[in-house]
Design a protein around this motif. Structure first.
Motif, PDB file in Angstrom:
ATOM      1  N   ALA A  21      46.004  27.169  15.770  1.00 39.36           N
ATOM      2  CA  ALA A  21      44.743  26.773  16.383  1.00 39.36           C
ATOM      3  C   ALA A  21      43.554  27.369  15.640  1.00 39.36           C
ATOM      4  N   ARG A  22      42.445  26.697  15.719  1.00 46.74           N
ATOM      5  CA  ARG A  22      41.167  27.224  15.283  1.00 46.74           C
ATOM      6  C   ARG A  22      40.273  27.382  16.518  1.00 46.74           C
ATOM      7  N   THR A  23      39.282  28.240  16.443  1.00 50.40           N
ATOM      8  CA  THR A  23      38.340  28.406  17.545  1.00 50.40           C
ATOM      9  C   THR A  23      36.980  27.889  17.126  1.00 50.40           C
ATOM     10  N   ALA A  24      36.250  27.341  18.095  1.00 48.62           N
ATOM     11  CA  ALA A  24      34.933  26.796  17.802  1.00 48.62           C
ATOM     12  C   ALA A  24      34.095  26.788  19.074  1.00 48.62           C
ATOM     13  N   PRO A  25      32.795  26.983  18.954  1.00 50.81           N
ATOM     14  CA  PRO A  25      31.914  26.867  20.123  1.00 50.81           C
ATOM     15  C   PRO A  25      31.667  25.395  20.454  1.00 50.81           C
ATOM     16  N   VAL A  26      31.661  25.067  21.733  1.00 52.60           N
ATOM     17  CA  VAL A  26      31.350  23.713  22.181  1.00 52.60           C
ATOM     18  C   VAL A  26      30.454  23.806  23.415  1.00 52.60           C
ATOM     19  N   LEU A  55      50.200  23.639  20.084  1.00 51.47           N
ATOM     20  CA  LEU A  55      49.057  24.421  19.635  1.00 51.47           C
ATOM     21  C   LEU A  55      49.353  25.911  19.770  1.00 51.47           C
ATOM     22  N   LEU A  56      49.095  26.665  18.693  1.00 44.44           N
ATOM     23  CA  LEU A  56      49.389  28.095  18.656  1.00 44.44           C
ATOM     24  C   LEU A  56      48.098  28.882  18.456  1.00 44.44           C
ATOM     25  N   PRO A  57      47.483  29.401  19.526  1.00 47.68           N
ATOM     26  CA  PRO A  57      46.317  30.276  19.353  1.00 47.68           C
ATOM     27  C   PRO A  57      46.692  31.516  18.552  1.00 47.68           C
ATOM     28  N   LEU A  58      45.791  31.949  17.690  1.00 45.68           N
ATOM     29  CA  LEU A  58      46.085  33.075  16.798  1.00 45.68           C
ATOM     30  C   LEU A  58      45.770  34.397  17.491  1.00 45.68           C
ATOM     31  N   LEU A  59      46.630  34.749  18.440  1.00 45.28           N
ATOM     32  CA  LEU A  59      46.530  35.983  19.208  1.00 45.28           C
ATOM     33  C   LEU A  59      47.774  36.820  18.956  1.00 45.28           C
ATOM     34  N   PRO A  60      47.682  38.137  19.120  1.00 47.13           N
ATOM     35  CA  PRO A  60      48.857  38.989  18.887  1.00 47.13           C
ATOM     36  C   PRO A  60      50.077  38.478  19.657  1.00 47.13           C
ATOM     37  N   GLY A  61      51.194  38.418  18.960  1.00 51.01           N
ATOM     38  CA  GLY A  61      52.436  37.909  19.540  1.00 51.01           C
ATOM     39  C   GLY A  61      52.765  36.492  19.127  1.00 51.01           C
ATOM     40  N   ALA A  62      51.771  35.768  18.571  1.00 47.58           N
ATOM     41  CA  ALA A  62      52.044  34.396  18.132  1.00 47.58           C
ATOM     42  C   ALA A  62      53.164  34.360  17.105  1.00 47.58           C
ATOM     43  N   GLU A  63      53.245  35.407  16.267  1.00 44.38           N
ATOM     44  CA  GLU A  63      54.279  35.441  15.226  1.00 44.38           C
ATOM     45  C   GLU A  63      55.679  35.463  15.801  1.00 44.38           C
ATOM     46  N   ASP A  64      55.833  35.891  17.066  1.00 45.33           N
ATOM     47  CA  ASP A  64      57.156  35.955  17.681  1.00 45.33           C
ATOM     48  C   ASP A  64      57.730  34.566  17.948  1.00 45.33           C
ATOM     49  N   LEU A  65      56.877  33.552  17.927  1.00 40.40           N
ATOM     50  CA  LEU A  65      57.343  32.186  18.139  1.00 40.40           C
ATOM     51  C   LEU A  65      57.852  31.528  16.858  1.00 40.40           C
ATOM     52  N   ASP A  99      40.876  39.422  12.473  1.00 38.56           N
ATOM     53  CA  ASP A  99      41.980  39.569  13.430  1.00 38.56           C
ATOM     54  C   ASP A  99      42.861  38.315  13.422  1.00 38.56           C
ATOM     55  N   ALA A 100      42.226  37.148  13.446  1.00 37.75           N
ATOM     56  CA  ALA A 100      42.998  35.903  13.401  1.00 37.75           C
ATOM     57  C   ALA A 100      43.728  35.763  12.075  1.00 37.75           C
ATOM     58  N   ASP A 101      43.089  36.172  10.975  1.00 40.30           N
ATOM     59  CA  ASP A 101      43.738  36.119   9.665  1.00 40.30           C
ATOM     60  C   ASP A 101      45.060  36.881   9.682  1.00 40.30           C
ATOM     61  N   ARG A 102      45.052  38.066  10.241  1.00 36.91           N
ATOM     62  CA  ARG A 102      46.245  38.914  10.217  1.00 36.91           C
ATOM     63  C   ARG A 102      47.351  38.353  11.100  1.00 36.91           C
ATOM     64  N   VAL A 103      46.979  37.766  12.224  1.00 40.33           N
ATOM     65  CA  VAL A 103      47.987  37.113  13.067  1.00 40.33           C
ATOM     66  C   VAL A 103      48.588  35.914  12.335  1.00 40.33           C
ATOM     67  N   GLU A 104      47.731  35.125  11.690  1.00 37.25           N
ATOM     68  CA  GLU A 104      48.224  33.931  10.992  1.00 37.25           C
ATOM     69  C   GLU A 104      49.114  34.304   9.815  1.00 37.25           C
ATOM     70  N   LEU A 105      48.745  35.349   9.084  1.00 34.17           N
ATOM     71  CA  LEU A 105      49.601  35.820   7.991  1.00 34.17           C
ATOM     72  C   LEU A 105      50.973  36.234   8.516  1.00 34.17           C
ATOM     73  N   ALA A 106      50.994  36.948   9.639  1.00 36.49           N
ATOM     74  CA  ALA A 106      52.268  37.371  10.210  1.00 36.49           C
ATOM     75  C   ALA A 106      53.086  36.173  10.678  1.00 36.49           C
ATOM     76  N   LEU A 107      52.422  35.197  11.299  1.00 35.02           N
ATOM     77  CA  LEU A 107      53.107  34.002  11.788  1.00 35.02           C
ATOM     78  C   LEU A 107      53.725  33.218  10.634  1.00 35.02           C
ATOM     79  N   VAL A 108      52.943  32.977   9.582  1.00 34.76           N
ATOM     80  CA  VAL A 108      53.455  32.211   8.452  1.00 34.76           C
ATOM     81  C   VAL A 108      54.564  32.983   7.747  1.00 34.76           C
TER      82      VAL A 108
END
Length: 256
Positions: A21-26, A55-65, A99-108
């Motif tokens: 997932a990406r985050t954006a203001p709306v 959809l996978l929000p980039l929050l701690p623990g996402a890499e466990d999926l 923070d999101a970068d590090r979660v995404e790196l771990a997930l990938v």
């Protein structure tokens, strides 16, 4: 499909493909919100190809999926934090979320370890390179001398660049055409290629436009904006690779 993955999906269920997932203001009904989102074309193209997008929000623990998925799509997004590859931020580097970068790196990273098929798009390809120890050109126009990869226009415009593909590569087999052309919108690109990656596509100015993980059944990165055009070939290829998965727990993600 794609029997070379050697990971058959359990009969009777659709492969589950995670989308970072990406985050954006709306603004919604007069309220200012920040939302987690994915480009609808990524969702639609994967669904049309027989997958269930998740959809996978980039929050701690996402890499466990990661190991419970049948495939993973890493889409475009903001610039990566340059400290991840030992650099200081260029004035044009923007919208970073360390923070999101590090979660995404771990997930990938976990997905690659589990041999989950991965398609990495634009920023996703850059992240794939950094994950493997590579570096980035932070502002490509400084290197190429032109803005053809991200045209400077009042509205969002895709750059159209001739593409040279490595014969026999996976990306050449997916596109399967004599004179491919990218549809790109990026101002960063691969500088030093990471270990364990092969460059398999280039623009006419030498910019790396496609990479593949050499010891993985299906892990492809492309610099162009698939999902911003009607071309579904890369999504179909990811779906085909995900269709060779054997992660039965992926079905449990949707039940729980």
């Amino acid at each position: 499909m794609n029997s070379d993955t050697n990971r058959p999906v359990r009969a009777g269920r659709r492969p589950v493909v995670g989308i970072c997932a990406r985050t954006a203001p709306v603004t919604l009904q007069g309220s200012d919100l920040v939302v987690s989102l994915a480009l609808q074309a990524h969702v639609a193209f994967l669904s049309e190809a027989g997958c269930t997008p998740l959809l996978l929000p980039l929050l701690p623990g996402a890499e466990d999926l990661a190991g419970r998925l049948d495939g993973l799509l890493v889409p475009g997004g903001p610039d990566l934090d340059p400290t991840l590859y030992g650099a200081h931020a260029h004035p044009a580097t923007r919208a970073m979320d360390p923070d999101a970068d590090r979660v995404e790196l771990a997930l990938v990273g976990r997905a690659l370890e589990a041999k989950v098929p991965v398609l990495a798009v634009c920023r996703g390809m850059q992240l794939l390179n950094v994950l493997h120890g590579g570096t980035l050109h932070q502002h490509l126009a400084d290197v190429t001398g032109h803005d053809g990869h991200r045209p400077r226009t009042p509205s969002f415009t895709l750059g159209r660049r001739p593409l040279k593909l490595l014969p026999g590569s996976r990306i050449a087999g997916i596109l399967d055409e004599a004179d491919p052309v990218t549809a790109c919108h990026h101002h960063q690109a691969v500088d030093r290629l990471g270990e364990g990656l092969s460059a398999t596509g280039w623009a006419e100015d030498g910019t790396v436009e496609a990479v593949e993980v050499t010891d993985h059944p299906f892990a492809v990165g492309v610099q162009w904006e698939c999902g911003q055009t009607a071309d579904k070939r890369l999504h179909q290829a990811l779906a085909g690779a995900a269709g060779g998965a054997n992660h039965q727990p992926a079905a449990a993600i949707l039940r729980n």
